[in-house]
Design a protein around this motif. Sequence first.
Motif, PDB file in Angstrom:
ATOM      1  N   SER A 153       0.820  -1.222   0.000  1.00 47.65           N
ATOM      2  CA  SER A 153       0.000   0.000   0.000  1.00 47.65           C
ATOM      3  C   SER A 153       0.854   1.273   0.000  1.00 47.65           C
ATOM      4  O   SER A 153       0.409   2.319  -0.484  1.00 47.65           O
ATOM      5  N   HIS A 154       2.073   1.190   0.502  1.00 47.36           N
ATOM      6  CA  HIS A 154       2.923   2.387   0.590  1.00 47.36           C
ATOM      7  C   HIS A 154       3.219   2.981  -0.785  1.00 47.36           C
ATOM      8  O   HIS A 154       2.998   4.195  -0.993  1.00 47.36           O
ATOM      9  N   PRO A 155       3.698   2.224  -1.792  1.00 45.85           N
ATOM     10  CA  PRO A 155       3.928   2.848  -3.109  1.00 45.85           C
ATOM     11  C   PRO A 155       2.640   3.286  -3.797  1.00 45.85           C
ATOM     12  O   PRO A 155       2.665   4.234  -4.611  1.00 45.85           O
ATOM     13  N   ILE A 156       1.515   2.657  -3.491  1.00 41.59           N
ATOM     14  CA  ILE A 156       0.240   3.100  -4.076  1.00 41.59           C
ATOM     15  C   ILE A 156      -0.095   4.497  -3.555  1.00 41.59           C
ATOM     16  O   ILE A 156      -0.543   5.376  -4.312  1.00 41.59           O
ATOM     17  N   LEU A 157       0.126   4.736  -2.267  1.00 39.73           N
ATOM     18  CA  LEU A 157      -0.082   6.085  -1.711  1.00 39.73           C
ATOM     19  C   LEU A 157       0.882   7.086  -2.340  1.00 39.73           C
ATOM     20  O   LEU A 157       0.510   8.233  -2.634  1.00 39.73           O
ATOM     21  N   LEU A 158       2.125   6.645  -2.561  1.00 36.47           N
ATOM     22  CA  LEU A 158       3.099   7.533  -3.199  1.00 36.47           C
ATOM     23  C   LEU A 158       2.662   7.895  -4.619  1.00 36.47           C
ATOM     24  O   LEU A 158       2.886   9.020  -5.086  1.00 36.47           O
ATOM     25  N   SER A 159       2.047   6.933  -5.316  1.00 38.35           N
ATOM     26  CA  SER A 159       1.591   7.213  -6.690  1.00 38.35           C
ATOM     27  C   SER A 159       0.514   8.296  -6.699  1.00 38.35           C
ATOM     28  O   SER A 159       0.473   9.133  -7.612  1.00 38.35           O
TER      29      SER A 159
ATOM     30  N   VAL B 244      10.460  -0.303  -6.061  1.00 42.66           N
ATOM     31  CA  VAL B 244       9.453   0.580  -6.668  1.00 42.66           C
ATOM     32  C   VAL B 244       9.218   1.798  -5.784  1.00 42.66           C
ATOM     33  O   VAL B 244       9.148   2.946  -6.267  1.00 42.66           O
ATOM     34  N   SER B 245       9.095   1.581  -4.477  1.00 43.57           N
ATOM     35  CA  SER B 245       8.870   2.694  -3.545  1.00 43.57           C
ATOM     36  C   SER B 245      10.033   3.681  -3.599  1.00 43.57           C
ATOM     37  O   SER B 245       9.827   4.910  -3.597  1.00 43.57           O
ATOM     38  N   LYS B 246      11.233   3.145  -3.677  1.00 42.07           N
ATOM     39  CA  LYS B 246      12.413   4.009  -3.738  1.00 42.07           C
ATOM     40  C   LYS B 246      12.381   4.862  -5.009  1.00 42.07           C
ATOM     41  O   LYS B 246      12.685   6.067  -4.975  1.00 42.07           O
ATOM     42  N   ASN B 247      12.012   4.269  -6.133  1.00 42.18           N
ATOM     43  CA  ASN B 247      11.959   5.018  -7.390  1.00 42.18           C
ATOM     44  C   ASN B 247      10.810   6.031  -7.383  1.00 42.18           C
ATOM     45  O   ASN B 247      10.932   7.127  -7.954  1.00 42.18           O
ATOM     46  N   PHE B 248       9.694   5.693  -6.751  1.00 44.46           N
ATOM     47  CA  PHE B 248       8.592   6.657  -6.622  1.00 44.46           C
ATOM     48  C   PHE B 248       9.026   7.863  -5.791  1.00 44.46           C
ATOM     49  O   PHE B 248       8.663   9.010  -6.107  1.00 44.46           O
ATOM     50  N   GLU B 249       9.774   7.631  -4.749  1.00 38.71           N
ATOM     51  CA  GLU B 249      10.251   8.747  -3.912  1.00 38.71           C
ATOM     52  C   GLU B 249      11.201   9.635  -4.703  1.00 38.71           C
ATOM     53  O   GLU B 249      11.156  10.885  -4.573  1.00 38.71           O
ATOM     54  N   ARG B 250      12.055   9.033  -5.536  1.00 35.44           N
ATOM     55  CA  ARG B 250      12.932   9.837  -6.401  1.00 35.44           C
ATOM     56  C   ARG B 250      12.090  10.676  -7.373  1.00 35.44           C
ATOM     57  O   ARG B 250      12.379  11.856  -7.610  1.00 35.44           O
ATOM     58  N   ALA B 251      11.065  10.023  -7.947  1.00 31.65           N
ATOM     59  CA  ALA B 251      10.209  10.737  -8.905  1.00 31.65           C
ATOM     60  C   ALA B 251       9.475  11.888  -8.234  1.00 31.65           C
ATOM     61  O   ALA B 251       9.360  12.998  -8.801  1.00 31.65           O
ATOM     62  N   LEU B 252       8.981  11.660  -7.030  1.00 28.07           N
ATOM     63  CA  LEU B 252       8.243  12.704  -6.312  1.00 28.07           C
ATOM     64  C   LEU B 252       9.147  13.892  -6.026  1.00 28.07           C
ATOM     65  O   LEU B 252       8.746  15.056  -6.180  1.00 28.07           O
ATOM     66  N   THR B 253      10.367  13.613  -5.626  1.00 26.33           N
ATOM     67  CA  THR B 253      11.318  14.695  -5.356  1.00 26.33           C
ATOM     68  C   THR B 253      11.597  15.506  -6.618  1.00 26.33           C
ATOM     69  O   THR B 253      11.611  16.749  -6.588  1.00 26.33           O
ATOM     70  N   LEU B 254      11.783  14.804  -7.753  1.00 26.90           N
ATOM     71  CA  LEU B 254      12.100  15.502  -9.001  1.00 26.90           C
ATOM     72  C   LEU B 254      10.902  16.306  -9.508  1.00 26.90           C
ATOM     73  O   LEU B 254      11.045  17.475  -9.933  1.00 26.90           O
ATOM     74  N   VAL B 255       9.708  15.753  -9.486  1.00 27.53           N
ATOM     75  CA  VAL B 255       8.514  16.452  -9.985  1.00 27.53           C
ATOM     76  C   VAL B 255       8.198  17.668  -9.126  1.00 27.53           C
ATOM     77  O   VAL B 255       7.792  18.732  -9.653  1.00 27.53           O
ATOM     78  N   ARG B 256       8.393  17.579  -7.841  1.00 27.55           N
ATOM     79  CA  ARG B 256       8.120  18.732  -6.958  1.00 27.55           C
ATOM     80  C   ARG B 256       9.053  19.906  -7.269  1.00 27.55           C
ATOM     81  O   ARG B 256       8.706  21.069  -7.019  1.00 27.55           O
ATOM     82  N   LYS B 257      10.212  19.607  -7.804  1.00 25.48           N
ATOM     83  CA  LYS B 257      11.123  20.689  -8.187  1.00 25.48           C
ATOM     84  C   LYS B 257      10.584  21.494  -9.375  1.00 25.48           C
ATOM     85  O   LYS B 257      11.045  22.609  -9.647  1.00 25.48           O
ATOM     86  N   CYS B 258       9.632  20.903 -10.096  1.00 28.04           N
ATOM     87  CA  CYS B 258       9.077  21.564 -11.279  1.00 28.04           C
ATOM     88  C   CYS B 258       7.887  22.469 -10.943  1.00 28.04           C
ATOM     89  O   CYS B 258       7.261  23.054 -11.834  1.00 28.04           O
TER      90      CYS B 258
END
Length: 606
Positions: A13-19, A75-89
């Motif tokens: 459920s953790h990566p689903i929340l991250l998505s 997957v969770s680790k990659n979602f966290e990387r993606a979230l960090t990068l998208v928030r910079k935009c």
Amino acid sequence: MDSDDKRIEDQLSHPILLSDRLRSAVLEAHSFKTECAEVAKQVDRLAQMLRIAVRFATATPAVYERPIRRVVAEVSKNFERALTLVRKCKHQSALRRVMAITSVTDFRKLFNLLDASVGDMKWLLTIFECNGGGIVLSLPPIASNDPIIAWVWSSIASIQMGQLPDRIEGTNELASLAADNERNKNIIVEEGGIPPLLKLLKEGPSPEAKIAAIKALYTLANDTNRVSTIVQEHGVPIIVQALANSPMLVQTQAASLVARMTMHDPLAQEDFARENVIRPLVVTLLSFETFMDEMCRQSIHSIVQINRNLEKKTLDKTMEQNPNAKTNALSNMEGGIRAGNSRKERGNERPEVKHKLKITCAEALWLLAKGSVSNSRRICETKGLLCMAKMVEKEEGELQMNCLMCITEITAAAESNADLRRAAFKTNSPAAKAVVDQMLRLINDLDDPALQIPAIRSIGSLARTFPARETRVIGPLVVKLGSRHVDVAAEAAISLGKFVCPENFLCMEHSRTVIEFNGVPLVLKLLRENEKSQMYGVILLCYLALHAGSSEIVDQARVLTVLEGADRTMITLHPELKELVGKAISHLNLYHAGMGIHSKGHLGLP
């Protein structure tokens, strides 16, 4: 909380929340909108796969969690990387945009990581969709640098979640991987391969399934740590149950596994003893018709009854400590009864199957007895000692050797324990008589050091059980002092040393017997051989000098001169002999001094 401690549903459920957070962040992006939209597509695809995985994980009763946790954590680790990068935009001040530099290259790296996660999830869902059915040969990106891990995961998933044919196939594949090298074995254990193998052994509806599970466990069980894992996963009672309640082919493999685990882990030896593994091993040996007419005219029913009585005593003692002991013990007792009542079925088995079963049972008993007084006593109580002696007499090859080694371990235990010695090796005991007769037969009639050395060792271990009149055991040992096989001669010296050492109450009588059998010249000859034979020859010679130094043969053989020479040479190599050699020299000097005074008086000299 560590990821391995979370419920699998919580970890999924953790990566689903991250998505969900990622989608919100993409909507708020004001720069790199195209790249952020592509991120959202990949994240949505992965989220959909994760939801399918949740349904599979919750609907499957015995889901194999190890690859799920590893893949989902990535997957969770990659979602966290993606979230960090998208928030910079997100729209920010000019200063913040300068401080948080984002480039297309960052998105390309992220796309590669998300593509890898998509590949991992596809592979994971393939395993679930097959329901563990068959080995998945494709490799997930997470295992690209180490393909073995994916094959291990796939095999274990088949064992844990597949249908019976798939479980057997997965087990055989796992055994094949384990046979390749030690690293593969460690990976299998680390990835949780032991519990499904034990479950298949316990619940397997066919002998083929049980044999496959035991063979895989046998391949893994050549290391103390891996054997300890099998023990910690409660494998011992499962193996004992398979040994007691299964067809002969399964029993053969189970006995081999008991022997291998016992050989590599002393704690496993103790655990098997607590589960009363000795009883089904001995009962299995006794159930063969070859020895039924010679077992003191006892039927298999009466032997099993003896074992049931012993089992009941053990059960009464252990019930207070272990609530599950009753179930395990009763199961073992029922297995013993079935073993006793299956003579007709055994008669239909092929001779080579029967012979192999006897070999493996004897090997397991040998290794269980090794260094263990309690296990040796249990073997004797269950008529195992007499059975071993009869097999040494009737059999040849590996079976004879295993039985002989078991006897050697039991006699060694008896040497160190007076209670066992008195109980198992009484003069009028049929088992003790049979053991001594067979050991003497091997010593006298054969010229095979592999058989003679353990036989000689066994006689030496029993040295304190023989009365002074029992000279028939000393004569053959003295003869073997002159054997052309130096190791046989050295072993004979060691055994004779136990007859004539001060700890033996009859050392004086035995020393005179050794001398009467012309042992002194043979000991002196032994001193000209290698270092080992020299050391034990000197020890034996010292004991003979101390306990029968007045003998004319000792005097004529110039033993004093030899020991004085040994005092100058052997002591350098073996300082521990200094005191013993010194005592022997002093004793002989005292005797010769007394003889000199007596002679002078006789001649009328002053």
